[in-house]
Design a protein around this motif. Structure first.
Motif, PDB file in Angstrom:
ATOM      1  N   GLY A 221       6.092   4.409   0.545  1.00 26.84           N
ATOM      2  CA  GLY A 221       6.898   5.584   0.275  1.00 26.84           C
ATOM      3  C   GLY A 221       6.709   6.611   1.384  1.00 26.84           C
ATOM      4  O   GLY A 221       6.340   7.714   1.124  1.00 26.84           O
ATOM      5  N   THR A 222       6.879   6.283   2.664  1.00 24.57           N
ATOM      6  CA  THR A 222       7.500   5.072   3.186  1.00 24.57           C
ATOM      7  C   THR A 222       6.493   4.085   3.837  1.00 24.57           C
ATOM      8  O   THR A 222       6.859   2.934   4.123  1.00 24.57           O
ATOM      9  CB  THR A 222       8.543   5.418   4.271  1.00 24.57           C
ATOM     10  OG1 THR A 222       7.924   6.218   5.286  1.00 24.57           O
ATOM     11  CG2 THR A 222       9.689   6.198   3.699  1.00 24.57           C
ATOM     12  N   THR A 223       5.267   4.516   4.097  1.00 27.49           N
ATOM     13  CA  THR A 223       4.298   3.627   4.738  1.00 27.49           C
ATOM     14  C   THR A 223       3.671   2.726   3.683  1.00 27.49           C
ATOM     15  O   THR A 223       3.043   3.194   2.735  1.00 27.49           O
ATOM     16  CB  THR A 223       3.191   4.433   5.453  1.00 27.49           C
ATOM     17  OG1 THR A 223       3.801   5.344   6.368  1.00 27.49           O
ATOM     18  CG2 THR A 223       2.265   3.504   6.203  1.00 27.49           C
ATOM     19  N   SER A 224       3.809   1.411   3.850  1.00 29.36           N
ATOM     20  CA  SER A 224       3.429   0.476   2.794  1.00 29.36           C
ATOM     21  C   SER A 224       1.964   0.097   2.844  1.00 29.36           C
ATOM     22  O   SER A 224       1.240   0.390   3.804  1.00 29.36           O
ATOM     23  CB  SER A 224       4.280  -0.788   2.905  1.00 29.36           C
ATOM     24  OG  SER A 224       3.948  -1.504   4.083  1.00 29.36           O
ATOM     25  N   LEU A 225       1.547  -0.593   1.801  1.00 29.47           N
ATOM     26  CA  LEU A 225       0.239  -1.241   1.802  1.00 29.47           C
ATOM     27  C   LEU A 225       0.220  -2.370   2.834  1.00 29.47           C
ATOM     28  O   LEU A 225       1.269  -2.893   3.227  1.00 29.47           O
ATOM     29  CB  LEU A 225      -0.057  -1.838   0.424  1.00 29.47           C
ATOM     30  CG  LEU A 225      -0.406  -0.886  -0.715  1.00 29.47           C
ATOM     31  CD1 LEU A 225      -0.486  -1.662  -2.018  1.00 29.47           C
ATOM     32  CD2 LEU A 225      -1.720  -0.170  -0.447  1.00 29.47           C
ATOM     33  N   SER A 226      -0.978  -2.764   3.231  1.00 27.08           N
ATOM     34  CA  SER A 226      -1.111  -3.930   4.098  1.00 27.08           C
ATOM     35  C   SER A 226      -0.811  -5.193   3.304  1.00 27.08           C
ATOM     36  O   SER A 226      -0.845  -5.199   2.061  1.00 27.08           O
ATOM     37  CB  SER A 226      -2.523  -4.008   4.669  1.00 27.08           C
ATOM     38  OG  SER A 226      -3.455  -4.288   3.625  1.00 27.08           O
ATOM     39  N   GLU A 227      -0.526  -6.271   4.008  1.00 25.47           N
ATOM     40  CA  GLU A 227      -0.265  -7.531   3.320  1.00 25.47           C
ATOM     41  C   GLU A 227      -1.487  -8.002   2.541  1.00 25.47           C
ATOM     42  O   GLU A 227      -1.360  -8.547   1.441  1.00 25.47           O
ATOM     43  CB  GLU A 227       0.186  -8.586   4.331  1.00 25.47           C
ATOM     44  CG  GLU A 227       1.558  -8.290   4.927  1.00 25.47           C
ATOM     45  CD  GLU A 227       2.034  -9.362   5.882  1.00 25.47           C
ATOM     46  OE1 GLU A 227       1.256 -10.307   6.155  1.00 25.47           O
ATOM     47  OE2 GLU A 227       3.184  -9.273   6.364  1.00 25.47           O
ATOM     48  N   SER A 228      -2.685  -7.780   3.076  1.00 24.77           N
ATOM     49  CA  SER A 228      -3.893  -8.197   2.352  1.00 24.77           C
ATOM     50  C   SER A 228      -4.076  -7.386   1.075  1.00 24.77           C
ATOM     51  O   SER A 228      -4.530  -7.914   0.046  1.00 24.77           O
ATOM     52  CB  SER A 228      -5.125  -8.065   3.257  1.00 24.77           C
ATOM     53  OG  SER A 228      -5.304  -6.718   3.680  1.00 24.77           O
ATOM     54  N   ASP A 229      -3.711  -6.098   1.107  1.00 26.67           N
ATOM     55  CA  ASP A 229      -3.803  -5.278  -0.098  1.00 26.67           C
ATOM     56  C   ASP A 229      -2.788  -5.750  -1.146  1.00 26.67           C
ATOM     57  O   ASP A 229      -3.083  -5.804  -2.354  1.00 26.67           O
ATOM     58  CB  ASP A 229      -3.543  -3.808   0.238  1.00 26.67           C
ATOM     59  CG  ASP A 229      -4.810  -3.069   0.643  1.00 26.67           C
ATOM     60  OD1 ASP A 229      -5.873  -3.704   0.713  1.00 26.67           O
ATOM     61  OD2 ASP A 229      -4.723  -1.847   0.888  1.00 26.67           O
ATOM     62  N   ILE A 230      -1.599  -6.096  -0.695  1.00 23.97           N
ATOM     63  CA  ILE A 230      -0.591  -6.616  -1.630  1.00 23.97           C
ATOM     64  C   ILE A 230      -1.067  -7.933  -2.228  1.00 23.97           C
ATOM     65  O   ILE A 230      -0.926  -8.171  -3.434  1.00 23.97           O
ATOM     66  CB  ILE A 230       0.760  -6.776  -0.913  1.00 23.97           C
ATOM     67  CG1 ILE A 230       1.335  -5.392  -0.597  1.00 23.97           C
ATOM     68  CG2 ILE A 230       1.735  -7.590  -1.763  1.00 23.97           C
ATOM     69  CD1 ILE A 230       2.581  -5.415   0.254  1.00 23.97           C
ATOM     70  N   ASP A 231      -1.652  -8.786  -1.403  1.00 22.46           N
ATOM     71  CA  ASP A 231      -2.201 -10.044  -1.912  1.00 22.46           C
ATOM     72  C   ASP A 231      -3.222  -9.784  -3.016  1.00 22.46           C
ATOM     73  O   ASP A 231      -3.236 -10.476  -4.043  1.00 22.46           O
ATOM     74  CB  ASP A 231      -2.867 -10.828  -0.783  1.00 22.46           C
ATOM     75  CG  ASP A 231      -1.880 -11.343   0.247  1.00 22.46           C
ATOM     76  OD1 ASP A 231      -0.667 -11.371  -0.043  1.00 22.46           O
ATOM     77  OD2 ASP A 231      -2.331 -11.706   1.354  1.00 22.46           O
TER      78      ASP A 231
END
Length: 333
Positions: A221-231
């Protein structure tokens, strides 16, 4: 009052487990769905509507908005932004906090008063007919369980984005999230980069420690989580809702959706606009996000509709969002 809709080309249920319904009719009695598909008695109706082959879906639910009072936002100096969202299919709008209220109080007494006032105001006011669930306090240090009980008694059903106030860590948030849940409130934790002055970047570790109901805008919003955090969020055993928003990172939204599908976690995906925000006022934001996910995410459109309807309704305990008997009959042709 009994209404029968006939001649429907396709009924999209809003149920992620069974997105499409066979049949071409829906009956509604006094605002609630009576029967769907092949079980509809087409006689004895006060009103008959011929859908002429169009598709019927539930009214869309925007899981992430930032209203203030009325249908005005000082963030963009825009009026009628909620009514405008109705033209984008949104019939229910849910606040993720009211941080744009000018002079927003940050003391315990003030934030409780604001939350109760906003909740009661929107309970009595539907801009253009849109149902607004608001009054979502931004958590600050010093709150105790009795404060949550007081807010709940005043009609507050939400906790605004945790992390926009002085409560920013998982350790500080965890007891407050538990108090909120005990008093019937649904909580959202801000994730990703800072969004307003005073907010911090928040990763998956804080969310997993606090165990809120919703991990807010994991695609940013707008900078997202990292892919590892989403995992990490997708793999967690707790059914924390995974919120994707229009005013975020489109590439990350597709990544998160793919991980949720692989994990069998599509029931946890919900959609929000995250407006008004620095991105602007986007009345068609939910529809645009749905088109993005369906066209580029290899997800059937009927399933994507469920992300923006039944999934969100389930998280918030709403009696709408699914075309099924006894649900509220706010749908779209």
């Amino acid at each position: 009052m009994r209404t029968v809709i006939t001649g429907i080309g396709q009924i999209v249920s809003g149920d992620v487990d069974a997105p499409l319904i066979e049949g071409d009719a829906i009956s509604i009695v006094d605002g609630r769905i009576e029967a769907v598909g092949g079980d509809v008695d087409r006689g004895d109706a006060d009103t008959v509507i011929d859908a002429q082959g169009t598709t019927v879906i539930p009214g869309l639910i925007d899981s992430h908005a930032h209203p203030t009072f009325g249908d005005f936002t000082p963030r963009q100096r825009a009026i009628d932004f909620i009514e405008s969202s109705l033209h984008g299919g949104v019939t229910t709008l849910i606040s993720a906090g009211e941080p744009h209220v000018p002079g927003r109080p940050k003391d315990v007494v003030g934030l409780k008063a604001l939350a109760i006032a906003v909740a009661k105001a929107y309970a009595s006011f539907r801009p253009g007919g849109v149902k607004v669930r608001a009054g979502a306090p931004i958590l600050e240090q010093g709150l105790v369980e009795a404060d949550f009980a007081e807010m709940a008694a005043g009609g507050v059903k939400l906790i605004g984005e945790i992390g926009l106030g002085s409560v920013r860590t998982g350790a500080d948030a965890a007891p407050m999230v538990a108090w909120a849940r005990a008093h019937g409130m649904v909580s959202t934790f801000h994730t990703g980069g800072p969004s307003i002055p005073g907010s911090n970047a928040i990763g998956a570790d804080a969310v997993l420690e606090a165990k809120p109901d919703i991990a807010g805008h994991i695609n940013g919003g707008t900078t997202s989580l990292s892919e590892s955090d989403i995992d990490a969020l997708v793999a967690d055993d707790d059914p924390i809702a995974l919120e994707l928003v229009h005013c975020g990172n489109g590439r990350t939204a597709l990544y998160a959706l793919a991980r949720a599908r692989e994990a069998g976690a599509l029931r946890r995906v919900i959609l929000g606009n995250d407006a008004p925000s620095g991105t602007g006022v986007v009345p068609l934001g939910i529809l645009r996000l749905m088109a993005h996910l369906a066209s580029l995410g290899d997800i059937p459109p009927g399933t994507v509709v469920a992300f923006a309807t039944g999934n969100t309704a389930r998280v918030h305990g709403l009696d709408r969002g699914v075309i099924a008997p006894q649900r509220r009959g706010s749908g779209h042709l």
